[in-house]
Write a protein that holds these residues in place. Sequence first.
Motif, PDB file in Angstrom:
ATOM      1  N   LEU A  67      37.061 -95.357 -48.540  1.00  0.00           N
ATOM      2  CA  LEU A  67      38.320 -95.353 -49.147  1.00  0.00           C
ATOM      3  C   LEU A  67      38.829 -93.953 -49.889  1.00  0.00           C
ATOM      4  CD1 LEU A  67      39.396 -98.303 -49.881  1.00  0.00           C
ATOM      5  CD2 LEU A  67      38.876 -97.772 -52.450  1.00  0.00           C
ATOM      6  N   LYS A  68      37.965 -93.024 -50.123  1.00  0.00           N
ATOM      7  CA  LYS A  68      38.409 -91.874 -50.612  1.00  0.00           C
ATOM      8  C   LYS A  68      39.256 -90.912 -49.833  1.00  0.00           C
ATOM      9  CE  LYS A  68      34.613 -88.549 -49.757  1.00  0.00           C
ATOM     10  NZ  LYS A  68      33.699 -89.101 -48.935  1.00  0.00           N
ATOM     11  N   ALA A  69      39.480 -91.245 -48.471  1.00  0.00           N
ATOM     12  CA  ALA A  69      40.174 -90.699 -47.663  1.00  0.00           C
ATOM     13  C   ALA A  69      41.763 -90.958 -47.975  1.00  0.00           C
ATOM     14  CB  ALA A  69      40.200 -90.838 -45.984  1.00  0.00           C
ATOM     15  N   PHE A  86      34.588-101.926 -46.531  1.00  0.00           N
ATOM     16  CA  PHE A  86      34.870-100.652 -47.331  1.00  0.00           C
ATOM     17  C   PHE A  86      33.856 -99.908 -47.998  1.00  0.00           C
ATOM     18  CE2 PHE A  86      38.244-103.569 -47.132  1.00  0.00           C
ATOM     19  CZ  PHE A  86      39.500-102.734 -46.805  1.00  0.00           C
ATOM     20  N   ASP A  87      33.824 -98.440 -47.660  1.00  0.00           N
ATOM     21  CA  ASP A  87      32.802 -97.756 -48.438  1.00  0.00           C
ATOM     22  C   ASP A  87      33.489 -97.221 -49.633  1.00  0.00           C
ATOM     23  OD1 ASP A  87      30.505 -95.718 -48.859  1.00  0.00           O
ATOM     24  OD2 ASP A  87      32.168 -93.923 -48.165  1.00  0.00           O
ATOM     25  N   ILE A  88      32.896 -97.395 -50.898  1.00  0.00           N
ATOM     26  CA  ILE A  88      33.605 -96.805 -52.158  1.00  0.00           C
ATOM     27  C   ILE A  88      32.718 -95.809 -52.847  1.00  0.00           C
ATOM     28  CG2 ILE A  88      34.851 -98.931 -52.442  1.00  0.00           C
ATOM     29  CD1 ILE A  88      32.613 -99.738 -54.515  1.00  0.00           C
ATOM     30  N   CYS A 206      22.775 -93.088 -44.069  1.00  0.00           N
ATOM     31  CA  CYS A 206      22.976 -91.479 -44.007  1.00  0.00           C
ATOM     32  C   CYS A 206      24.263 -91.145 -43.784  1.00  0.00           C
ATOM     33  CB  CYS A 206      21.951 -90.633 -43.116  1.00  0.00           C
ATOM     34  SG  CYS A 206      22.550 -90.856 -41.142  1.00  0.00           S
ATOM     35  N   HIS A 207      24.879 -89.992 -44.327  1.00  0.00           N
ATOM     36  CA  HIS A 207      26.009 -89.652 -43.838  1.00  0.00           C
ATOM     37  C   HIS A 207      26.217 -87.802 -43.760  1.00  0.00           C
ATOM     38  CE1 HIS A 207      30.599 -88.987 -44.230  1.00  0.00           C
ATOM     39  NE2 HIS A 207      30.270 -88.233 -45.216  1.00  0.00           N
ATOM     40  N   ILE A 208      26.505 -87.302 -42.624  1.00  0.00           N
ATOM     41  CA  ILE A 208      25.919 -86.101 -42.643  1.00  0.00           C
ATOM     42  C   ILE A 208      27.032 -84.988 -42.980  1.00  0.00           C
ATOM     43  CG2 ILE A 208      23.684 -86.453 -41.381  1.00  0.00           C
ATOM     44  CD1 ILE A 208      25.550 -85.730 -38.868  1.00  0.00           C
ATOM     45  N   GLY A 209      28.683 -85.664 -42.949  1.00  0.00           N
ATOM     46  CA  GLY A 209      29.370 -84.581 -43.314  1.00  0.00           C
ATOM     47  C   GLY A 209      30.817 -85.100 -42.504  1.00  0.00           C
ATOM     48  N   SER A 210      31.749 -84.192 -42.664  1.00  0.00           N
ATOM     49  CA  SER A 210      32.924 -84.654 -42.417  1.00  0.00           C
ATOM     50  C   SER A 210      33.603 -83.714 -41.361  1.00  0.00           C
ATOM     51  CB  SER A 210      33.907 -84.936 -43.379  1.00  0.00           C
ATOM     52  OG  SER A 210      35.133 -85.520 -43.387  1.00  0.00           O
ATOM     53  N   GLN A 211      34.587 -84.136 -40.460  1.00  0.00           N
ATOM     54  CA  GLN A 211      35.497 -83.561 -39.439  1.00  0.00           C
ATOM     55  C   GLN A 211      34.156 -83.048 -38.615  1.00  0.00           C
ATOM     56  OE1 GLN A 211      38.286 -83.645 -38.480  1.00  0.00           O
ATOM     57  NE2 GLN A 211      38.442 -81.827 -37.104  1.00  0.00           N
ATOM     58  N   GLY A 246      30.105 -91.779 -41.997  1.00  0.00           N
ATOM     59  CA  GLY A 246      31.239 -91.629 -41.414  1.00  0.00           C
ATOM     60  C   GLY A 246      31.259 -90.155 -40.707  1.00  0.00           C
ATOM     61  N   GLY A 247      32.264 -89.542 -40.912  1.00  0.00           N
ATOM     62  CA  GLY A 247      32.421 -88.172 -40.496  1.00  0.00           C
ATOM     63  C   GLY A 247      32.875 -87.762 -39.253  1.00  0.00           C
ATOM     64  N   LEU A 248      33.378 -88.540 -38.538  1.00  0.00           N
ATOM     65  CA  LEU A 248      34.105 -88.455 -37.076  1.00  0.00           C
ATOM     66  C   LEU A 248      35.282 -87.468 -37.483  1.00  0.00           C
ATOM     67  CD1 LEU A 248      34.036 -88.522 -33.955  1.00  0.00           C
ATOM     68  CD2 LEU A 248      35.385 -90.816 -34.180  1.00  0.00           C
ATOM     69  N   PHE A 287      29.377 -98.555 -40.324  1.00  0.00           N
ATOM     70  CA  PHE A 287      29.892 -97.103 -40.523  1.00  0.00           C
ATOM     71  C   PHE A 287      30.587 -96.812 -41.377  1.00  0.00           C
ATOM     72  CE2 PHE A 287      28.813 -97.973 -36.000  1.00  0.00           C
ATOM     73  CZ  PHE A 287      28.036 -97.133 -35.469  1.00  0.00           C
ATOM     74  N   GLU A 288      30.811 -95.717 -41.835  1.00  0.00           N
ATOM     75  CA  GLU A 288      31.980 -95.507 -43.093  1.00  0.00           C
ATOM     76  C   GLU A 288      32.731 -94.538 -42.670  1.00  0.00           C
ATOM     77  OE1 GLU A 288      28.960 -93.925 -45.516  1.00  0.00           O
ATOM     78  OE2 GLU A 288      28.346 -95.658 -46.330  1.00  0.00           O
ATOM     79  N   PHE A 289      33.944 -94.848 -41.829  1.00  0.00           N
ATOM     80  CA  PHE A 289      34.685 -93.937 -41.456  1.00  0.00           C
ATOM     81  C   PHE A 289      36.036 -93.605 -42.229  1.00  0.00           C
ATOM     82  CE2 PHE A 289      32.578 -94.874 -37.240  1.00  0.00           C
ATOM     83  CZ  PHE A 289      31.869 -93.781 -37.151  1.00  0.00           C
ATOM     84  N   GLY A 290      36.445 -92.533 -42.675  1.00  0.00           N
ATOM     85  CA  GLY A 290      37.710 -92.296 -43.581  1.00  0.00           C
ATOM     86  C   GLY A 290      38.632 -91.624 -42.723  1.00  0.00           C
ATOM     87  N   ARG A 291      38.550 -90.249 -42.444  1.00  0.00           N
ATOM     88  CA  ARG A 291      39.431 -89.634 -41.797  1.00  0.00           C
ATOM     89  C   ARG A 291      39.936 -90.275 -40.535  1.00  0.00           C
ATOM     90  NH1 ARG A 291      39.708 -84.065 -43.175  1.00  0.00           N
ATOM     91  NH2 ARG A 291      37.707 -84.249 -43.833  1.00  0.00           N
ATOM     92  N   ALA A 292      38.959 -90.308 -39.695  1.00  0.00           N
ATOM     93  CA  ALA A 292      39.257 -90.654 -38.365  1.00  0.00           C
ATOM     94  C   ALA A 292      39.889 -92.145 -38.279  1.00  0.00           C
ATOM     95  CB  ALA A 292      37.962 -90.990 -37.337  1.00  0.00           C
ATOM     96  N   ALA A 384      44.663 -88.307 -44.442  1.00  0.00           N
ATOM     97  CA  ALA A 384      43.296 -88.529 -45.016  1.00  0.00           C
ATOM     98  C   ALA A 384      43.091 -87.211 -45.864  1.00  0.00           C
ATOM     99  CB  ALA A 384      42.352 -88.292 -43.799  1.00  0.00           C
ATOM    100  N   TYR A 385      42.778 -87.460 -47.162  1.00  0.00           N
ATOM    101  CA  TYR A 385      42.618 -86.480 -48.009  1.00  0.00           C
ATOM    102  C   TYR A 385      43.755 -85.581 -48.496  1.00  0.00           C
ATOM    103  CZ  TYR A 385      37.718 -87.964 -46.576  1.00  0.00           C
ATOM    104  OH  TYR A 385      36.739 -88.568 -46.511  1.00  0.00           O
ATOM    105  N   GLY A 386      45.170 -86.286 -48.513  1.00  0.00           N
ATOM    106  CA  GLY A 386      46.039 -85.783 -48.653  1.00  0.00           C
ATOM    107  C   GLY A 386      46.370 -86.282 -50.164  1.00  0.00           C
TER     108      GLY A 386
END
Length: 434
Positions: A67-69, A86-88, A206-211, A246-248, A287-292, A384-386
């Motif tokens: 959701l934070k995206a 949803f990942d909150i 686990c979630h290792i980062g974004s983009q 997430g992070g894709l 999975f927890e995808f936001g940006r993608a 995303a993240y705007g």
Amino acid sequence: MPSGPLTGTRFHRNSAGILCCEGRPLTEIAQAFGTPCYVYSERTLVESYQQFAAAAAEKNALICYALKANSNLALIALLAAEGAGFDIVSVGELQRVIAAGGQPNRIVFSGVGKTESEIAAALGAKIKCINIESEAELHRVAQVASALRLTAPISLRVNPDIDAKTHPYISTGLKENKFGIPMDLAEAVYRQAKTMPSVMITGVDCHIGSQITSLPPFLQALDRVLELVDRLNAADIEIQHLDLGGGLGICYDGETPPTPQALLGAIFERLHQWQQTRRSPQPEILFEFGRAIVGNAGVLLTRVDLLKPGPHKNFAVIDAAMNDLMRPALYEAWHGVAAVSPSAAQEATWDLVGPVCESGDWIARDRRLALSPGDLLAVLSAGAYGMSMSSNYNSRPRAAEVLIDAQGQAHLIRRREEFTDLIAAESIPDYLRK
Ligand SMILES: *Cc1c(COP(=O)(O)O)cnc(C)c1O
């Protein structure tokens, strides 16, 4: 066709060269709703979610939307209707999912600093899982659950110490990052959790980062998670789900990240190999995808306010600023910028800057554009993240948000803020009043 941020989206130019969404010229959107304004394409959003859903079809898997995206209620409602989880990361996000009609039993709760009241709210709503990020948090969750006479479904977010090869501010899976429990401590914390009557171990997270724009970091993290699951199983700790985060990444500037199909395909293939030598049932995969999911479904519409050419730099002052889109100021992020209509002006190299009193207030630098005052621009890949990172800095009201449906109809999904919104929570104490 060259790949770019508009590839595969429902944003395209019409025969007059005007940038449109679903056939609706963005000039009309600016006319009707003003600028700056975020414009989202319903079908682009839903279709990007559906790519993940299709890649996970017939698997025991849940695609959560981070959701934070972008946490606009209308976008949550669209994804909830598609069956997304949803990942909150806060109780505010929990309330948003519930307000938009999402199902609590499809929610996972991440974040390094969940408060007691947030944990209580999540347990009360009966969410799917709390992703625990430290031993101290495990104790806090156990205590809150016990006081409420509830059992907390938990997973531990482990830090696999994998270099996601992304910007340092959006890398989360390195041992020097604040996130997760170091891999070599995880087993001991799981053993502790197993002794706690008010918690129920359900997963590993686990979630290792974004983009992240290549496959290897995802697969390396998966391998480390699977090694841990083997050790846990040997210690009689059963794992029902693996949450791979997430992070894709998306295409901002010619990046070629794996497709959802390629990423999930590689992950399920690896899981299949692992499963063949095990007797335990295959865990559910989250999975927890936001940006993608939302990144390329939105643009930020902005108007050129005035031009300030100079001997060293040409500045175009636009009506969108760092408070509307913080990514360039925060991470020196690069966003494509497209003129909405063809221009008769001479092309030049411009820095696009906002009116905020900060040198960090820029949206794009050194862009070849033909600009005149009053021209409309679209800042691309801004879904995303705007808006979710926007603020009222410089007492600037937040932008409007508009959703374009599949028929090209525009719907206002967040009105532009007004001065009364800016001061709604403030007051002057009596003793300061004359
Ligand atoms: C931010 C975040 C995500 C989403 O990341 P994207 O890069 O937008 O896919 C997923 N999980 C956690 C725990 C996060 O903090």
